[in-house]
Motif scaffolding. Structure first.
Motif, short mmCIF file in Angstrom:
data_model
loop_
_atom_site.label_atom_id
_atom_site.label_comp_id
_atom_site.label_asym_id
_atom_site.label_seq_id
_atom_site.Cartn_x
_atom_site.Cartn_y
_atom_site.Cartn_z
N GLY A 34 0.79 -1.22 0.00
CA GLY A 34 0.00 0.00 0.00
C GLY A 34 0.82 1.27 0.00
O GLY A 34 0.30 2.36 0.29
N ILE A 35 2.12 1.16 -0.33
CA ILE A 35 3.01 2.32 -0.37
C ILE A 35 3.17 2.78 -1.82
O ILE A 35 3.45 1.96 -2.71
N LYS A 36 3.01 4.06 -2.05
CA LYS A 36 3.18 4.61 -3.40
C LYS A 36 4.64 5.04 -3.60
O LYS A 36 5.29 5.53 -2.67
N ASN A 37 5.13 4.86 -4.82
CA ASN A 37 6.51 5.20 -5.15
C ASN A 37 6.57 6.47 -5.99
O ASN A 37 5.80 6.62 -6.95
N HIS A 38 7.48 7.37 -5.65
CA HIS A 38 7.65 8.64 -6.36
C HIS A 38 9.14 8.88 -6.59
O HIS A 38 9.99 8.35 -5.86
N VAL A 39 9.44 9.71 -7.58
CA VAL A 39 10.82 10.02 -7.92
C VAL A 39 11.10 11.49 -7.63
O VAL A 39 10.26 12.35 -7.92
N TYR A 40 12.28 11.77 -7.08
CA TYR A 40 12.75 13.15 -6.93
C TYR A 40 14.21 13.19 -7.35
O TYR A 40 15.07 12.64 -6.67
#
Length: 243
Positions: free
Chosen positions: A140-146
């Protein structure tokens, strides 16, 4: 701690530093003069480039003026001034300096897009990345890029990886349009955009100063120690050799 979001750096975290510096940067430098000869910058970008150029001109750093001896006008320091013709050579200089400059990052992304689509470039992503991202989603964890690279460049790295198209693992992408990676305000802005409290976000990076900025607003932080990563100053953050 109830982590709902993974925020991941790219270089030195999900992809080797060597790929960026030995493949992507040389490719952009090789093609940038050709690409910019037929590219028209918007007026706001031209103003931004002119301001950056004039800052460098005032600093007179070693090697700055010699960069422009390639130009047809054979410019010498005393007569050097900003023009459209000088931008390609100026951007070559910024690539050599690894300058985190928005307009340059945008152009690099467009050049890399040509390389990816033609098959000249295939990105290298660490083999443990897809499994980690998939497991996060299952939890249930969303992945994002920075990353300091443009959003376009970030998407291309994951779209054209040797491990396949990884874009479906990510929910959103952030570049330095939200702010510098060593500035705490950037991480506040990202938390706001994710509509999340900072302590629900875990940031993965290879740079201690970035970890400090993220931690200062309440984010959980992990430092990646991948092969070829630069040594970091002493710190107390958890260090992972892999995901």
């Amino acid at each position: 701690m109830n982590i709902k979001h993974n925020l991941l750096d790219i270089e030195g975290t999900t992809a080797p530093i060597a790929f960026v510096h030995q493949v992507l940067f040389p490719f952009a430098k090789k093609h940038i003069v050709r690409f910019l000869n037929s590219y028209q910058f918007p007026e706001d970008r031209l103003r931004e480039i002119k301001l950056e150029f004039e800052k460098d001109l005032a600093l007179n750093e070693e090697g700055f003026f010699s960069r422009f001896s390639k130009s047809e006008s054979k410019i010498i320091p005393g007569s050097l001034s900003f023009s459209n013709e000088i931008i390609p050579f100026y951007f070559e200089y910024l690539i050599e300096k690894d300058r985190k400059f928005g307009p340059l990052k945008e152009i690099q992304g467009k050049i890399w897009k040509e390389g990816y689509e033609s098959g000249e470039i295939k990105s290298i992503v660490y083999e443990d990345v897809p499994g980690f991202l998939e497991n996060a989603i299952k939890e249930g964890i969303k992945n994002h890029v920075y990353s300091s690279g443009s959003v376009e460049a970030q998407i291309l790295i994951y779209q054209y990886s040797e491990l396949g198209d990884l874009r479906n693992y990510f929910t959103s992408y952030f570049d330095t349009a939200v702010g510098g990676k060593r500035e705490k305000e950037s991480y506040k802005a990202i938390a706001d955009k994710l509509n999340s409290s900072s302590n629900q976000i875990r940031f993965f990076t290879d740079i201690v100063e970035e970890a400090e900025a993220a931690s200062s607003v309440g984010m959980d932080v992990v430092i990646l120690n991948r092969p070829g990563n630069l040594p970091q100053k002493p710190h107390t953050y958890p260090v992972w050799d892999h995901f």
